[in-house]
Every structure is written in structure tokens, then in C-alpha cells.
Motif scaffolding. Structure first.
Motif, PDB file in Angstrom:
ATOM      1  N   PRO A  39       0.859  -1.189   0.000  1.00  0.00           N
ATOM      2  CA  PRO A  39       0.000   0.000   0.000  1.00  0.00           C
ATOM      3  C   PRO A  39       0.896   1.240   0.000  1.00  0.00           C
ATOM      4  O   PRO A  39       1.726   1.419   0.898  1.00  0.00           O
ATOM      5  N   TYR A  40       0.748   2.077  -1.008  1.00  0.00           N
ATOM      6  CA  TYR A  40       1.622   3.240  -1.171  1.00  0.00           C
ATOM      7  C   TYR A  40       0.774   4.503  -1.083  1.00  0.00           C
ATOM      8  O   TYR A  40      -0.194   4.664  -1.832  1.00  0.00           O
ATOM      9  N   VAL A  41       1.142   5.407  -0.173  1.00  0.00           N
ATOM     10  CA  VAL A  41       0.405   6.651   0.024  1.00  0.00           C
ATOM     11  C   VAL A  41       1.073   7.749  -0.802  1.00  0.00           C
ATOM     12  O   VAL A  41       2.242   8.092  -0.571  1.00  0.00           O
ATOM     13  N   LYS A  42       0.332   8.297  -1.761  1.00  0.00           N
ATOM     14  CA  LYS A  42       0.854   9.345  -2.631  1.00  0.00           C
ATOM     15  C   LYS A  42       0.860  10.683  -1.890  1.00  0.00           C
ATOM     16  O   LYS A  42       0.271  10.831  -0.809  1.00  0.00           O
ATOM     17  N   GLU A  43       1.496  11.676  -2.494  1.00  0.00           N
ATOM     18  CA  GLU A  43       1.604  12.989  -1.853  1.00  0.00           C
ATOM     19  C   GLU A  43       0.244  13.625  -1.601  1.00  0.00           C
ATOM     20  O   GLU A  43       0.071  14.398  -0.656  1.00  0.00           O
ATOM     21  N   ASN A  44      -0.745  13.302  -2.433  1.00  0.00           N
ATOM     22  CA  ASN A  44      -2.088  13.867  -2.258  1.00  0.00           C
ATOM     23  C   ASN A  44      -2.918  13.092  -1.223  1.00  0.00           C
ATOM     24  O   ASN A  44      -4.097  13.379  -1.027  1.00  0.00           O
ATOM     25  N   GLY A  45      -2.306  12.098  -0.576  1.00  0.00           N
ATOM     26  CA  GLY A  45      -2.997  11.321   0.441  1.00  0.00           C
ATOM     27  C   GLY A  45      -3.701  10.090  -0.084  1.00  0.00           C
ATOM     28  O   GLY A  45      -4.189   9.270   0.709  1.00  0.00           O
ATOM     29  N   GLU A  46      -3.769   9.927  -1.399  1.00  0.00           N
ATOM     30  CA  GLU A  46      -4.420   8.759  -1.982  1.00  0.00           C
ATOM     31  C   GLU A  46      -3.558   7.517  -1.768  1.00  0.00           C
ATOM     32  O   GLU A  46      -2.339   7.548  -1.936  1.00  0.00           O
ATOM     33  N   THR A  47      -4.201   6.417  -1.393  1.00  0.00           N
ATOM     34  CA  THR A  47      -3.493   5.143  -1.255  1.00  0.00           C
ATOM     35  C   THR A  47      -3.701   4.301  -2.502  1.00  0.00           C
ATOM     36  O   THR A  47      -4.838   4.069  -2.915  1.00  0.00           O
ATOM     37  N   ILE A  48      -2.608   3.879  -3.114  1.00  0.00           N
ATOM     38  CA  ILE A  48      -2.674   2.939  -4.221  1.00  0.00           C
ATOM     39  C   ILE A  48      -1.977   1.659  -3.791  1.00  0.00           C
ATOM     40  O   ILE A  48      -1.262   1.628  -2.777  1.00  0.00           O
ATOM     41  N   PHE A  49      -2.193   0.591  -4.543  1.00  0.00           N
ATOM     42  CA  PHE A  49      -1.628  -0.705  -4.198  1.00  0.00           C
ATOM     43  C   PHE A  49      -0.703  -1.159  -5.325  1.00  0.00           C
ATOM     44  O   PHE A  49      -1.098  -1.149  -6.494  1.00  0.00           O
ATOM     45  N   LEU A  50       0.511  -1.532  -4.952  1.00  0.00           N
ATOM     46  CA  LEU A  50       1.519  -1.936  -5.923  1.00  0.00           C
ATOM     47  C   LEU A  50       1.770  -3.436  -5.817  1.00  0.00           C
ATOM     48  O   LEU A  50       2.113  -3.953  -4.742  1.00  0.00           O
ATOM     49  N   TYR A  51       1.584  -4.126  -6.934  1.00  0.00           N
ATOM     50  CA  TYR A  51       1.882  -5.556  -7.016  1.00  0.00           C
ATOM     51  C   TYR A  51       3.371  -5.742  -7.258  1.00  0.00           C
ATOM     52  O   TYR A  51       3.923  -5.235  -8.248  1.00  0.00           O
ATOM     53  N   PHE A  52       4.049  -6.441  -6.363  1.00  0.00           N
ATOM     54  CA  PHE A  52       5.443  -6.837  -6.545  1.00  0.00           C
ATOM     55  C   PHE A  52       5.470  -8.326  -6.862  1.00  0.00           C
ATOM     56  O   PHE A  52       4.970  -9.146  -6.080  1.00  0.00           O
ATOM     57  N   LEU A  56       3.634  -3.388 -10.605  1.00  0.00           N
ATOM     58  CA  LEU A  56       2.530  -2.855 -11.400  1.00  0.00           C
ATOM     59  C   LEU A  56       1.434  -2.340 -10.468  1.00  0.00           C
ATOM     60  O   LEU A  56       1.109  -2.988  -9.469  1.00  0.00           O
ATOM     61  N   PRO A  57       0.859  -1.162 -10.780  1.00  0.00           N
ATOM     62  CA  PRO A  57      -0.264  -0.668  -9.968  1.00  0.00           C
ATOM     63  C   PRO A  57      -1.471  -1.590 -10.118  1.00  0.00           C
ATOM     64  O   PRO A  57      -1.791  -2.049 -11.218  1.00  0.00           O
ATOM     65  N   ILE A  58      -2.116  -1.887  -9.008  1.00  0.00           N
ATOM     66  CA  ILE A  58      -3.340  -2.687  -9.031  1.00  0.00           C
ATOM     67  C   ILE A  58      -4.526  -1.755  -9.257  1.00  0.00           C
ATOM     68  O   ILE A  58      -4.667  -0.736  -8.590  1.00  0.00           O
ATOM     69  N   ARG A  59      -5.364  -2.125 -10.200  1.00  0.00           N
ATOM     70  CA  ARG A  59      -6.558  -1.339 -10.513  1.00  0.00           C
ATOM     71  C   ARG A  59      -7.797  -2.182 -10.210  1.00  0.00           C
ATOM     72  O   ARG A  59      -7.692  -3.391  -9.973  1.00  0.00           O
ATOM     73  N   PHE A  60      -8.957  -1.532 -10.227  1.00  0.00           N
ATOM     74  CA  PHE A  60     -10.193  -2.202  -9.840  1.00  0.00           C
ATOM     75  C   PHE A  60     -11.288  -1.863 -10.851  1.00  0.00           C
ATOM     76  O   PHE A  60     -11.444  -0.704 -11.234  1.00  0.00           O
ATOM     77  N   ASP A  61     -12.040  -2.901 -11.273  1.00  0.00           N
ATOM     78  CA  ASP A  61     -13.105  -2.661 -12.245  1.00  0.00           C
ATOM     79  C   ASP A  61     -14.422  -2.352 -11.526  1.00  0.00           C
ATOM     80  O   ASP A  61     -14.459  -2.217 -10.294  1.00  0.00           O
ATOM     81  N   GLU A  62     -15.523  -2.263 -12.289  1.00  0.00           N
ATOM     82  CA  GLU A  62     -16.811  -1.883 -11.720  1.00  0.00           C
ATOM     83  C   GLU A  62     -17.373  -2.932 -10.760  1.00  0.00           C
ATOM     84  O   GLU A  62     -18.297  -2.641  -9.971  1.00  0.00           O
ATOM     85  N   PHE A  63     -16.817  -4.151 -10.799  1.00  0.00           N
ATOM     86  CA  PHE A  63     -17.248  -5.204  -9.883  1.00  0.00           C
ATOM     87  C   PHE A  63     -16.290  -5.340  -8.689  1.00  0.00           C
ATOM     88  O   PHE A  63     -16.389  -6.295  -7.925  1.00  0.00           O
ATOM     89  N   ASP A  64     -15.365  -4.391  -8.554  1.00  0.00           N
ATOM     90  CA  ASP A  64     -14.336  -4.400  -7.506  1.00  0.00           C
ATOM     91  C   ASP A  64     -13.326  -5.520  -7.675  1.00  0.00           C
ATOM     92  O   ASP A  64     -12.588  -5.847  -6.740  1.00  0.00           O
ATOM     93  N   HIS A  65     -13.276  -6.146  -8.861  1.00  0.00           N
ATOM     94  CA  HIS A  65     -12.236  -7.128  -9.138  1.00  0.00           C
ATOM     95  C   HIS A  65     -10.898  -6.405  -9.352  1.00  0.00           C
ATOM     96  O   HIS A  65     -10.844  -5.379 -10.036  1.00  0.00           O
ATOM     97  N   ALA A  66      -9.840  -6.954  -8.787  1.00  0.00           N
ATOM     98  CA  ALA A  66      -8.508  -6.381  -8.964  1.00  0.00           C
ATOM     99  C   ALA A  66      -7.887  -6.876 -10.263  1.00  0.00           C
ATOM    100  O   ALA A  66      -8.080  -8.034 -10.654  1.00  0.00           O
TER     101      ALA A  66
END
Length: 314
Positions: free
Chosen positions: A262-275, A294-304
Motif C-alpha cells: 500500500p503506497y500513500v501518494k503525496e495527495n494522500g491517496e493510497t494505491i496498491f503496488l503488485y510486486f 505494477l499498480p493494481i486497478r479495480f473494475d466496476e465489480f471491484d475485481h482487482a
């Protein structure tokens, strides 16, 4: 914007040497990212690197070796860190080291997968501790939690600061989920057994606060060869889990999950990085393994899901 080292290449530290942090884990502490991982050179088991920006990695120490101090504790364990063969120290296998900081005991606690160096029949968890994130860890031995086999593993702290250990059990057929004792030095309760007979390994767990879901990545058991990664979700670790959904392409972009940061960006947003590890194969090719992020993204069904990019920008 931060540009990480190129995906699928041999990552190097600030001295220009290859980073040996395979099957690893990352801990954030006092402004640094500490990256622990397997190092199979010489008499080494685990090495650690640190960075302030996820780009420039400083080698800190070989934190666990065949010469590390050993010390028993309240759990009956096997303290063997090597085996004698013809008067020489032969290495065992210490794989997938994961480290958490325990604020109550002020100890850094490592859990990993132990094997005897000759075969994969011992299937144990092992533990080591240290007062600092990059000091000489003290080895406390290996054991089978509740008598269960324990192979590929991960550690996780949930929202209530309970720590969990997840490992492949029953010859890799299932994943066992254990809550740890408050000092992180033993299992307190087996809270779930996941994916009966599905043979999942390389677990990596993260929690997404905005939808209250846990996400568990894993791979199928195909040795060093990559395969289709999957992701399952649940609202409770001890609750009902979804079916495993595909994650990445049919080879997870030629990788196997190591951990999610879990990576917290400067704007406070948390993104998730797959290693992920790109294993080189058996034998000497192991040491040519590389990493992808790679950044983990999420679709409309909350699938990663993840998409390929040559360089990860965050």
C-alpha cells in the motif's frame, strides 16, 4: 511522479550490485521502505535493502545467515540453521521471509518457510527477531503450526492491529489462515482454511478501506514456471471468500506474487503496488531472477487487475 526501475530487468542497489530480495516483503518504518528477501548466495538466507523513494535501494545487511545466533523461546522448535555433511555446514532453505514490527514488544519479527535443504518434506514455519529493522536477526527455530504443513507464506496486519500468518498447507492443497499471538511469536488460532484442493501458493494479502474488502492474490503450483495468477475477496478474514478470479494474463506477466505494497501518494491517496518475482528457473538461473511492479486497478465489480507497463510510474 516516481519512475521505478524497469520491469523484468535485473534491479540493482546504489552500489550497482543485483538486488537479492526474492520472494520478499516490504516494511515501512521511520520514513524508509525496508525490502527483505531470499538471498541464496554463499551462507546467506535473507538480505535487506532500504529506500526513501522505492527507486534507490541501499544494501543494509545479510540479516539471516548460517552463522546467525540461535535462541529458543517458549515454543518448542527445531533450532537447526544448517545441516552437517562431511564436516561442512550445508544450507537449509529459508524462503519467502516476511517481517512485521510489533509496537508492544518493539521487536521486528520475521516469519518464513523452512525446509531441510534436501527436499520439501519438513514444510515448517520459522521465526527470527531483531531490535532494529536491519540488524542481525536472532533465529528462534522452525515448527509446524498445530502440526500442519507450512510452505509459501505471508504476513498481514488488519485494521484492529491483529497480525495474521497465511501459509500453504496439506502438501499445498489448501491455504491456512492463522491469527498470531499479541507478540507475533506464535499462532493463536487457525481462523480459516481456504481454497480446499485448489493448490494455491505465493499468497499476498491486502485490504482496501474504501470498500471494506480483503484481497488475496495467489498462484497455482507449477514450480519455477509462471502461471495464471488469481485474486479472491472477502469482507472478513474468517468469513466467506469469493471464488478465485484471474489476475494478470495467463502467466501473470511471467511473474509470481511476492507481496502487495500500500503506497500513500503525496495527495494522500493510497494505491496498491503488485510486486512479483520473475524466477529464472532451477539451479544457477535462480540468481538471475528479476522483479516487476505494477499498480493494481479495480473494475466496476471491484475485481482487482493489472496491466503491463515497462516502467511503473506512481
Amino acid at each position: 511522479m516516481i519512475r521505478l526501475q524497469p520491469n523484468g530487468t535485473l534491479w540493482t542497489d546504489t552500489d550497482g550490485n543485483p538486488i537479492h530480495a526474492h520472494g520478499g516483503h516490504m516494511l515501512v518504518h521511520d520514513g524508509y521502505y525496508y525490502w527483505y528477501g531470499e538471498d541464496r548466495r554463499d551462507n546467506i538466507y535473507v538480505s535487506v535493502y532500504r529506500s526513501e523513494n522505492l527507486v534507490d535501494w541501499e544494501f543494509r545487511r545479510h540479516v539471516l545467515t548460517t552463522d546467525s545466533p540461535c535462541e529458543g523461546y517458549r515454543v518448542r522448535t527445531d533450532l537447526s540453521l544448517f545441516r552437517e555433511a562431511d564436516g561442512k555446514k550445508e544450507k537449509v532453505n529459508i524462503e519467502r521471509p516476511k517481517v512485521l514490527y510489533n509496537a508492544k514488544t518493539k521487536k521486528f519479527v520475521m516469519w518464513a518457510h523452512y525446509e531441510n535443504g534436501q527436499n520439501y518434506l519438513d514444510a515448517r514455519a520459522c521465526i527470527a527477531t531483531c531490535d532494529t529493522p536491519d540488524g542481525d536477526f536472532v533465529y528462534h527455530g522452525s515448527f509446524n503450526p498445530y502440526g500442519n504443513m507450512s510452505r509459501d507464506c505471508t504476513l498481514f496486519i488488519d485494521n484492529e492491529n491483529d497480525a495474521y500468518f497465511i501459509s500453504a498447507s496439506r502438501d499445498n492443497a489448501d491455504l491456512a489462515v492463522y491469527r498470531l499471538t499479541e507478540d507475533y511469536m506464535n499462532v493463536d488460532r487457525q481462523v480459516h482454511t481456504l481454497f480446499q484442493g485448489e493448490f494455491r501458493e505465493a499468497p499476498a494479502l491486502f485490504y482496501r478501506r474504501n470498500n471494506g474488502k480483503y484481497y488475496l492474490l495467489s498462484s497455482w503450483c507449477t514450480g519455477w514456471a509462471p502461471n495464471q495468477g488469481t485474486c479472491a475477496t472477502a469482507h472478513k478474514l474468517n468469513g466467506r471468500w469469493s471464488l478465485n478470479h484471474p489476475f494478470g494474463d495467463k502467466t501473470t506477466f511471467d511473474s509470481q506474487p511476492a507481496f502487495v505494497l500500500p503506497y500513500v501518494k503525496e495527495n494522500g491517496e493510497t494505491i496498491f503496488l503488485y510486486f512479483g518475482d520473475r524466477w529464472g528457473g532451477n539451479g544457477d538461473q535462480y540468481f538471475t531472477s528479476s522483479y516487476i511492479v505494477l499498480p493494481i486497478r479495480f473494475d466496476e465489480f471491484d475485481h482487482a487487475y493489472i496491466n503491463w507497463c515497462d516502467v511503473c510510474e506512481i
